[in-house]
Design an enzyme around this catalytic site. Structure first.
Site, mmCIF file in Angstrom:
data_model
loop_
_atom_site.group_PDB
_atom_site.id
_atom_site.type_symbol
_atom_site.label_atom_id
_atom_site.label_comp_id
_atom_site.label_asym_id
_atom_site.label_seq_id
_atom_site.Cartn_x
_atom_site.Cartn_y
_atom_site.Cartn_z
ATOM 1 C CE LYS A 133 -21.050 -70.598 -31.556
ATOM 2 N NZ LYS A 133 -20.831 -70.411 -32.976
ATOM 3 C CE LYS A 167 -22.823 -69.841 -40.254
ATOM 4 N NZ LYS A 167 -23.922 -70.777 -40.000
ATOM 5 C CE LYS A 219 -27.573 -73.836 -33.172
ATOM 6 N NZ LYS A 219 -27.352 -73.414 -34.498
HETATM 7 P P1 ATP Z 1 -25.377 -70.685 -36.307
HETATM 8 O O1 ATP Z 1 -25.571 -69.461 -35.478
HETATM 9 O O2 ATP Z 1 -26.038 -70.600 -37.650
HETATM 10 O O3 ATP Z 1 -25.613 -71.966 -35.589
HETATM 11 P P2 ATP Z 1 -22.542 -70.299 -36.081
HETATM 12 O O4 ATP Z 1 -22.342 -68.832 -36.123
HETATM 13 O O5 ATP Z 1 -22.378 -70.962 -34.771
HETATM 14 O O6 ATP Z 1 -23.894 -70.714 -36.760
HETATM 15 P P3 ATP Z 1 -21.429 -72.365 -37.618
HETATM 16 O O7 ATP Z 1 -21.944 -72.565 -39.004
HETATM 17 O O8 ATP Z 1 -21.984 -73.250 -36.559
HETATM 18 O O9 ATP Z 1 -21.574 -70.876 -37.151
HETATM 19 O O10 ATP Z 1 -19.872 -72.465 -37.582
HETATM 20 C C1 ATP Z 1 -19.025 -72.409 -38.670
HETATM 21 C C2 ATP Z 1 -17.611 -72.627 -38.224
HETATM 22 O O11 ATP Z 1 -17.133 -71.456 -37.579
HETATM 23 C C3 ATP Z 1 -17.463 -73.746 -37.186
HETATM 24 O O12 ATP Z 1 -16.209 -74.362 -37.368
HETATM 25 C C4 ATP Z 1 -17.509 -73.018 -35.876
HETATM 26 O O13 ATP Z 1 -16.836 -73.702 -34.855
HETATM 27 C C5 ATP Z 1 -16.809 -71.714 -36.231
HETATM 28 N N1 ATP Z 1 -17.334 -70.615 -35.436
HETATM 29 C C6 ATP Z 1 -18.592 -70.120 -35.479
HETATM 30 N N2 ATP Z 1 -18.740 -69.105 -34.622
HETATM 31 C C7 ATP Z 1 -17.547 -68.956 -34.012
HETATM 32 C C8 ATP Z 1 -17.061 -68.060 -33.013
HETATM 33 N N3 ATP Z 1 -17.849 -67.157 -32.468
HETATM 34 N N4 ATP Z 1 -15.784 -68.182 -32.629
HETATM 35 C C9 ATP Z 1 -14.971 -69.109 -33.178
HETATM 36 N N5 ATP Z 1 -15.369 -69.981 -34.116
HETATM 37 C C10 ATP Z 1 -16.637 -69.910 -34.535
#
Ligand code: ATP
Ligand code: LTN
Length: 342
Positions: A200, A203, A117
């Protein structure tokens, strides 16, 4: 029952940033729903974590409520589990400070999420909150004597840091915390971006074509899946290293239909990417349409939603208090007047 839960405690949270995606559902939320009756569960909307990047205040407020409604619409039962906003329980911030004083710059600087990040940013422009993020996460977990933390694979390192901090504190002050374990699914622990399947799905990705939001419309789902990056190899095989795009589609379909991705691949032996994409889009729409109807109904009844979150906050505050008190006591903080009360 609330003071002496008979089931082990499960805690997990998601930061209200961006739009919840199918990745977060498959990697984490799906397991929350599956495990909610076996464990004594706390599901948090970790709003304090979300402000490690700048949020627009009115949209942030709305998003916190929207995430709560999505947890419930996905199947979290607010009667059985405690659903709450992190900022409603001040003990999270308090314990963070106590843990901060036992965490090391070196271990935080090694966190890959922090490195990802902040890649390319000048040190003067990197927020301290982003650096300290994993300590707040450790406080979330340790406050409730949590045994199990269902998360996606990207959170494994943060869980290890949480365990290290728990062991360090227990060693220094006597038994304070349960040492938690991560629960990471075998299939779908890392759902990949649709356009860049070696990264990955995230969101808060700037490119909306990389992810499927849980509140996506059917037309957009079809379009995004049709455009998902695959490869020119004929036929369908499950090979995450060499065919990440196809493997990702198989993972998504497998998760939604409860089948192993490799077995699914075999059933497409004579077919191509178009057939697979069509089935992935159908499965997503079949899953998301009823979810969205429940979600909109929950968002339309604000009073009920507010009441769920108020009750969740009360329960969580009550649950967090004894651990925080125990840590203060163990460290020798004078309690003042309250000492005579207990
Ligand atoms: P951001 O982009 O806002 O950092 P993110 O999409 O990575 O967020 P998080 O809020 O960090 O989402 O994650 C929420 C939960 O969902 C965590 O347990 C994370 O491990 C899981 N998660 C998020 N994205 C994925 C993915 N692509 N595959 C599997 N698990 C995920
Ligand atoms: N860092 C997590 C969100 C998070 C969390 C937690 C997950 C904050 N506190 C406690 C599990 C338990 C993420 O998904 N980015």
């Amino acid at each position: 029952m609330m003071n002496a839960p008979s089931k082990p405690t499960l805690f997990s949270g998601i930061q209200p940033s961006g739009l919840l995606t199918i990745g977060g559902y498959i990697g984490a939320l799906r397991n929350w729903v599956r495990l909610q009756h076996e464990y004594d569960c706390l599901f948090c909307i970790v709003d304090l974590h979300a402000i490690t990047v700048r949020q627009d205040p009115p949209r942030f407020t709305e998003r916190c409520l929207s995430f709560a409604a999505q947890y419930i619409a996905l199947g979290i039962d607010p009667e059985a589990a405690t659903i709450f906003l992190q900022s409603h329980v001040p003990a999270h911030a308090e314990l963070t400070w106590l843990l901060n004083c036992h965490a090391y710059m070196g271990e935080l600087a090694r966190m890959t999420q922090f490195k990802d990040k902040t890649r390319g940013a000048k040190e003067q422009a990197i927020g301290v909150g982003l650096f300290d993020y994993p300590v707040l996460m450790a406080a979330d977990i340790l406050l409730y004597q949590t045994k199990l933390v269902p998360v996606g694979a990207d959170q494994k390192q943060h869980l290890e840091l949480t365990r290290d901090l728990a062991v360090r504190m227990n060693h220094a002050y006597g038994p304070l915390f349960t040492v938690p374990e991560a629960f990471i699914p075998e299939v779908g622990a890392r759902v990949m971006s649709l356009q860049e399947p070696t990264r990955k799905m995230s969101k808060s990705d700037e490119n909306a074509n990389n992810s499927i939001a849980l509140i996506e419309t059917p037309d957009v789902i079809r379009r995004k899946i049709r455009r998902a990056v695959t490869d020119a190899t004929l036929g369908i095989t499950y090979a995450p290293d060499t065919r990440p795009g196809v493997a990702n589609l198989l993972t998504i379909l497998g998760a939604l239909t409860d089948r192993a991705p490799a077995a699914l691949a075999a059933s497409y032996a004579d077919q191509g990417n178009a057939a697979l994409k069509n089935d992935v889009a159908d499965a997503l729409i079949a899953f998301l349409e009823p979810f969205q109807a429940r979600y909109h109904a929950l968002m339309d009844d604000r009073e009920a939603l507010h009441a769920i979150l108020r009750r969740g906050a009360e329960r969580a505050r009550h649950r967090a208090a004894p651990t925080l008190r125990r840590v203060y006591d163990a460290m020798g903080f004078w309690r003042g007047e309250q000492r005579e009360e207990t």
